[in-house]
Each structure stands twice: as C-alpha cells, then as structure tokens.
Design a protein around this motif. Structure first.
Motif, short mmCIF file in Angstrom:
data_model
loop_
_atom_site.label_atom_id
_atom_site.label_comp_id
_atom_site.label_asym_id
_atom_site.label_seq_id
_atom_site.Cartn_x
_atom_site.Cartn_y
_atom_site.Cartn_z
N PRO A 261 0.82 -1.22 0.00
CA PRO A 261 0.00 0.00 0.00
C PRO A 261 0.85 1.27 0.00
O PRO A 261 2.02 1.26 0.40
N GLY A 262 0.25 2.35 -0.46
CA GLY A 262 0.85 3.66 -0.33
C GLY A 262 1.73 4.07 -1.50
O GLY A 262 1.99 3.31 -2.43
N ARG A 263 2.19 5.32 -1.43
CA ARG A 263 3.08 5.89 -2.43
C ARG A 263 4.36 6.36 -1.73
O ARG A 263 4.35 6.64 -0.53
N PHE A 264 5.44 6.43 -2.50
CA PHE A 264 6.75 6.65 -1.90
C PHE A 264 7.49 7.77 -2.62
O PHE A 264 7.36 7.95 -3.83
N ASP A 265 8.30 8.51 -1.84
CA ASP A 265 9.09 9.60 -2.41
C ASP A 265 10.24 9.09 -3.26
O ASP A 265 10.74 9.79 -4.14
N LEU A 266 10.69 7.88 -2.96
CA LEU A 266 11.76 7.25 -3.73
C LEU A 266 11.44 5.77 -3.90
O LEU A 266 11.16 5.08 -2.92
N VAL A 267 11.49 5.29 -5.15
CA VAL A 267 11.29 3.88 -5.45
C VAL A 267 12.54 3.36 -6.14
O VAL A 267 13.02 3.94 -7.13
N LEU A 268 13.12 2.28 -5.60
CA LEU A 268 14.32 1.66 -6.14
C LEU A 268 13.97 0.28 -6.67
O LEU A 268 13.28 -0.49 -6.00
N ALA A 269 14.45 -0.04 -7.87
CA ALA A 269 14.20 -1.37 -8.44
C ALA A 269 15.48 -1.84 -9.12
O ALA A 269 15.71 -1.56 -10.30
N ASN A 270 16.31 -2.54 -8.38
CA ASN A 270 17.55 -3.10 -8.92
C ASN A 270 17.28 -4.55 -9.31
O ASN A 270 17.66 -5.49 -8.62
N ILE A 271 16.57 -4.70 -10.42
CA ILE A 271 16.17 -6.01 -10.92
C ILE A 271 16.49 -6.06 -12.42
O ILE A 271 17.01 -5.10 -12.96
N LEU A 272 16.23 -7.16 -13.07
CA LEU A 272 16.56 -7.27 -14.48
C LEU A 272 15.69 -6.35 -15.34
O LEU A 272 14.58 -5.98 -14.94
N ALA A 273 16.21 -5.98 -16.51
CA ALA A 273 15.50 -5.07 -17.40
C ALA A 273 14.08 -5.56 -17.69
O ALA A 273 13.12 -4.78 -17.65
N GLU A 274 13.96 -6.84 -17.99
CA GLU A 274 12.64 -7.37 -18.34
C GLU A 274 11.67 -7.29 -17.16
O GLU A 274 10.47 -7.07 -17.35
N GLU A 275 12.18 -7.48 -15.93
CA GLU A 275 11.32 -7.37 -14.76
C GLU A 275 10.92 -5.91 -14.52
O GLU A 275 9.79 -5.63 -14.12
#
Length: 303
Positions: A231-245
């Motif tokens: 739930p909720g919204r964030f001031d910073l979102v990090l996604a260190n995952i593969l390009a396709e993901e």
C-alpha cells in the motif's frame, strides 16, 4: 543428509563475468563466486587488480535432485547471452553437491570496503573505520544478492546518495531488496520509513539481520509482499532487478511513486536501455537521467 547446495562451475571470459553472474542469479543462484584465487599466506591478492583471461565462476543453487534439469535450463539461458561474450561455451558446465562452508569463505576476499558519497560500505569481517564525516554501513550478504560491489548496485547507491543530497525522501520503497543494502543506505541517509520487498524468504531474513546490524530495524519493513499489494506511495522507489522485470512491473512501479518522487531503475544491460525506456518514458513528463558503469545502466526518473 544431502549437502544443501548444488554448485555449477564454468569458465567465463573475464569481460563476461558480470553478465553471466547476473544470468545465474536470475536463474535461481543464491550466491555466485568469481575469480577465486589461491591465497598466499603472506601476500594477499590486490583487490583492485583487474582479472584477465578466462575466469572460473561458481554458482550456488539450493540443492536439486535432478541436476541435469538445472543444467539444461542454465545452458538455454547462457545461449541467449553467448553472442555478447566471445569465447563463452554454454555447454561446459560442471556440477557437484557442496556443503555451506565450501563456498561461504571463498568470495569474502573479493568484497572489500568502499565508499559512495558519505557512506563507507564495509563487510562485517573487515575493520576499516569511517572518517568523522562518514556513515558506516555494515553488510553481510549471506546467501542474498547485494554487496554493493556489483555495478548495478553501485549505480543505485550513487543515484540514491545524489537524491538524498538534494532533499531526503521520507518514504522509500526498495523492490528486490536482496541483502537490504539499498534499503539500509536509505535509512542511514535519513529516510523515515523504508519498505523492502523480495520474492526470496532467505533474502528477507538476511536483510532483516543487516538492518539490526546497522540499528535501523525500527524504520525498515522488510517482507515478501508482492509489489502490487504494497500500500501507499513513496518519495523514492528503487528497483535493482533485471530489465525485463522492470518492464513487466512498470505500471505498479509508477503507481507507487509519489508526486515529484524519484524512480531509480537498475539491473539493466546498456543494450537494453531502449527496451526499458520504451516502457517508462511515456509514464513521465521528463526524460530519464542515464548513469553508466561497465556494461550496466541505471535510469533515474522524476515524477
């Protein structure tokens, strides 16, 4: 009792070690060891000396009953990247069953303290102390991905430090938290609340232990909750995952970003930047900032 890990060993040209390591991780490897040198009792290896020639790479998977099925799957994945790595032979895989301690000590010689902005990132078995104006981040990755030394994680750390230097985000979401290094860095830099999610139970266990080690556990919520259900919204979102993901999760990643927030995407081979931008550019009014290191890329979007 059978050994807990299946070890896959192959020879990889030095220039392709990062990419093959990432492929093994994507296929389920809980740990990867590269360039294991025989240690001289009196002369330790130079950590900054680049490796050349073929390197011996070991991938460690939770023990399987049918190792041939695992090898078939790995060969298929390696065939896809073989054109990018001249000299790679995807069919040349060796398999053995190993105990926990057989690999846990080997890779430690390659994880040395390093600095990103005000952070001194140090494995638990090293003793280097931070300067007066530095903040210590201790990490023991255990069986989880994320020492910070891989280009993808380092790019995220550099982007994170730059964002915090402008205006510290209050709420942070770390998708694919692994060892928890990015979530912990955010907390140490001043975030009030950090949520880290991962699909691996072991990763969450390791991340929680590292949060306690750095005394930020009260500000971290580390869990197995799918991104779509957070739930909720964030001031910073990090996604260190593969390009396709990243592409697959583009819609929920954007939905979780607060107005004027920052989205940091990594785990992207430079050649796949157009693929990721095709999915994300239409979701933002401003172009992405592109960061590059070795063959890896990181994209930073502003909401």
């Amino acid at each position: 009792m059978k050994p807990p890990w299946t070890e896959i060993t192959l020879q990889v040209p030095a220039a392709g070690v990062d990419l093959v390591s990432y492929v093994l991780t994507d296929q389920g490897a809980a740990g990867v060891v590269t360039a294991v040198h025989k240690l001289d009792t009196f002369i330790p290896p130079a950590p900054d000396q680049p490796d050349i020639g073929d390197q011996t790479l070991h991938g460690y998977f939770p023990a399987v009953d049918n190792s041939e099925e695992l090898c078939v799957r790995l060969r298929a994945a390696l065939v896809d990247v073989a054109p990018l790595i001249p000299g790679l032979n995807p069919g040349d895989l060796l398999v053995r069953q190993v105990a926990e301690d057989d690999w846990a000590e080997n890779w430690k010689q390659h994880f040395k303290p390093f600095r990103v902005g005000p952070l001194l990132i140090r494995p638990t078995w090293e003793q280097e102390q931070p300067a007066a104006d530095e903040t210590l981040l201790q990490i023991d990755p255990g069986m989880a991905f994320g020492t910070g030394s891989h280009a993808t994680t380092r790019l995220c750390l550099e982007a994170l430090v730059a964002i915090f230097s402008r205006k510290p985000p209050r709420r942070v979401l770390d998708v694919g938290t692994g060892s928890g290094i990015l979530a912990i860095a955010a907390a140490l830099l001043g975030a009030g609340h950090v949520v880290g999610c991962d699909i691996e139970e072991e990763a969450c266990r390791v991340a929680k232990a590292n949060a306690v080690l750095n005394r930020v556990e009260e500000r971290l919520d580390l869990n197995l909750t799918p991104l779509e259900k957070i739930p909720g919204r964030f001031d910073l979102v990090l996604a260190n995952i593969l390009a396709e993901e990243n592409v697959r999760l583009s819609a929920p990643l954007r939905r979780h970003l607060a107005d004027e927030g920052s989205l940091v995407l990594s785990g992207i081979l430079e050649e796949k930047v157009p693929l990721v931008r095709e999915a994300f550019d239409p979701l933002f009014n401003r172009p992405a900032q592109l960061l590059l290191q070795e063959e890896w890329a990181c994209l930073v979007y502003r909401g």
